[in-house]
Design an enzyme around this catalytic site. Structure first.
Site, PDB file in Angstrom:
ATOM      1  N   VAL A  67       0.884  -1.174   0.189  1.00  0.00           N
ATOM      2  CA  VAL A  67       0.016   0.107  -0.086  1.00  0.00           C
ATOM      3  C   VAL A  67       0.857   1.243  -0.023  1.00  0.00           C
ATOM      4  CG1 VAL A  67      -1.940  -1.097   1.112  1.00  0.00           C
ATOM      5  CG2 VAL A  67      -0.167   0.004   2.690  1.00  0.00           C
ATOM      6  N   SER A 145      -5.458   4.782  16.989  1.00  0.00           N
ATOM      7  CA  SER A 145      -5.130   4.094  18.058  1.00  0.00           C
ATOM      8  C   SER A 145      -5.222   5.218  19.254  1.00  0.00           C
ATOM      9  CB  SER A 145      -3.672   3.648  18.045  1.00  0.00           C
ATOM     10  OG  SER A 145      -3.019   3.239  19.273  1.00  0.00           O
ATOM     11  N   TYR A 158       4.596   5.059  15.320  1.00  0.00           N
ATOM     12  CA  TYR A 158       3.546   4.495  15.249  1.00  0.00           C
ATOM     13  C   TYR A 158       2.252   5.700  15.506  1.00  0.00           C
ATOM     14  CZ  TYR A 158      -0.756   1.221  15.990  1.00  0.00           C
ATOM     15  OH  TYR A 158      -1.980   0.815  15.885  1.00  0.00           O
ATOM     16  N   ALA A 159       2.492   6.156  16.669  1.00  0.00           N
ATOM     17  CA  ALA A 159       1.565   6.946  17.290  1.00  0.00           C
ATOM     18  C   ALA A 159       1.377   8.087  16.409  1.00  0.00           C
ATOM     19  CB  ALA A 159       2.056   7.524  18.829  1.00  0.00           C
ATOM     20  N   ALA A 160       2.430   8.839  16.040  1.00  0.00           N
ATOM     21  CA  ALA A 160       2.402   9.925  14.998  1.00  0.00           C
ATOM     22  C   ALA A 160       1.651   9.697  13.792  1.00  0.00           C
ATOM     23  CB  ALA A 160       3.892  10.312  14.556  1.00  0.00           C
ATOM     24  N   SER A 161       1.926   8.431  13.219  1.00  0.00           N
ATOM     25  CA  SER A 161       1.138   7.992  12.022  1.00  0.00           C
ATOM     26  C   SER A 161      -0.273   8.010  12.138  1.00  0.00           C
ATOM     27  CB  SER A 161       1.436   6.641  11.409  1.00  0.00           C
ATOM     28  OG  SER A 161       1.292   5.746  12.295  1.00  0.00           O
ATOM     29  N   LYS A 162      -0.559   7.427  13.536  1.00  0.00           N
ATOM     30  CA  LYS A 162      -2.073   7.311  13.849  1.00  0.00           C
ATOM     31  C   LYS A 162      -2.989   8.683  13.933  1.00  0.00           C
ATOM     32  CE  LYS A 162      -2.496   2.850  13.070  1.00  0.00           C
ATOM     33  NZ  LYS A 162      -3.290   2.307  11.877  1.00  0.00           N
ATOM     34  N   ILE A 191      -5.732  -5.283  20.850  1.00  0.00           N
ATOM     35  CA  ILE A 191      -6.501  -6.512  20.038  1.00  0.00           C
ATOM     36  C   ILE A 191      -5.009  -7.642  20.052  1.00  0.00           C
ATOM     37  CG2 ILE A 191      -7.500  -7.823  18.283  1.00  0.00           C
ATOM     38  CD1 ILE A 191      -9.177  -5.692  20.042  1.00  0.00           C
TER      39      ILE A 191
END
Length: 253
Positions: A67, A145, A158-162, A191
Site C-alpha cells: 500500500v 489508536s 506508530y503514534a504519529a502516523s495514527k 487486540i
C-alpha cells in the site's frame, strides 16, 4: 435486540487483511454473501510472501499489494473495479508498528512506518473514493489508536502516523459528505494479533491486560460491519474500545 448484516452483492476492499482484524472481517463479509478483496503483502495467517495473487477462496480474494506504493494501489483498485464493477466499502487497516526510543530510532523505520500507515491510507482512499463519489454511495473506515493522543514509550512513529491518519480521515469525511460517502474511524484498542505480540514484550502485554484489557480480532468485526452498512448514518465519527465499555461486541449476532 439482535442485529444481522447482509452483504449480498457488496464488494469490500480490506488493506492488511491477511491476518488479525482484517482477516476476521474478510471472513465475516464472505459469510454474509459479500466479496472481500484483501490487499496485503503476506499470505493469509502466515508471515510468508503472498504467492497466489488474485486467487479466490470462498468469497475472499487475495491481491498482493504494497500500500505504500501509490502506482501499485491505483493498479490494484482499477483491477477490482474492472472485475466487479464497484467497490462498496474500504477498510484501510494495513499498518506496521516498529518499537524504538525516539533517540534510537532508525530513520528508515520512521519513513517506512509513515509510508505504510499514513501514505498507504491516502493512496487507497485516492484510488477508491472517486468511484464512490460518482455512485453517491460508499463507506470508508480507517484505524487509529489511543496512542495517537497519549503517545507510548517506543512507539513514536506508530503514534504519529495514527494521529495523522485521524486528522486525514476527518478531513476526507468533510470533503465527501455531500456525495453521501461516509468516512469513519475505529480505535479497536488492544487486540491480540501477530503485530501486537511482536511489538510488545511479555511485560507490556501484562500491562495492557491489567489496564485496557486485550481483545480478540472478532471483537471488532461487529462494529466494522455496522459502519460498512447503510444503518450507520454517520461520518467523521470514531468508535473506540475502552475498558469501561468492555468488549466491542455490541453488534454481534
Amino acid at each position: 435486540m439482535k442485529v444481522s448484516f447482509d452483504a449480498t452483492g457488496e464488494v469490500v476492499v480490506i488493506t492488511g487483511g491477511a491476518r488479525g482484524i482484517g482477516a476476521a472481517l474478510a471472513e465475516a463479509v464472505a459469510r454474509r454473501n459479500g466479496t472481500a478483496v484483501v490487499f496485503d503483502v503476506v499470505a493469509p495467517q502466515t508471515g510468508t510472501p503472498l504467492a497466489q495473487t488474485g486467487t479466490p477462496s470462498a468469497g475472499v480474494v487475495y491481491v498482493e499489494v504494497d500500500v505504500s506504493d501509490r502506482e501499485a494501489v491505483l493498479k490494484a483498485v482499477g483491477s477490482v473495479v474492472e472485475r466487479y464493477g464497484r467497490i462498496d466499502g474500504l477498510v484501510a487497516g494495513a499498518a506496521v508498528q516498529p518499537r524504538a526510543a525516539v533517540v534510537d530510532m532508525d530513520p528508515a523505520d520512521w519513513t517506512h512506518t509513515l509510508k505504510v500507515n499514513l501514505d498507504g491510507v491516502v493512496w487507497v482512499c485516492q484510488a477508491v473514493v472517486p468511484q464512490m463519489v460518482d455512485r453517491r454511495s460508499g463507506s470508508v473506515i480507517v484505524f487509529t489508536s489511543g496512542m495517537a493522543s497519549t503517545g507510548y514509550p517506543g512507539a513514536a512513529a506508530y503514534a504519529a502516523s495514527k494521529a495523522a491518519v485521524t486528522a486525514f480521515a476527518r478531513t476526507l469525511a468533510a470533503e465527501v459528505a455531500e456525495h453521501r460517502v461516509r468516512v469513519n474511524i475505529v480505535a479497536p484498542g488492544v487486540i491480540d494479533t501477530d503485530q501486537f505480540r511482536s511489538a510488545n514484550t511479555s511485560a507490556d502485554r501484562e500491562h495492557w491486560r491489567d489496564t485496557l484489557g486485550i481483545g480478540d480480532p472478532e471483537d471488532v468485526v461487529g462494529p466494522l460491519l455496522f459502519l460498512l452498512s447503510d444503518a450507520a448514518a454517520m461520518t467523521g465519527s470514531q468508535l473506540t474500545r475502552e475498558r469501561a465499555f468492555g468488549r466491542l461486541d455490541s453488534f454481534k449476532e
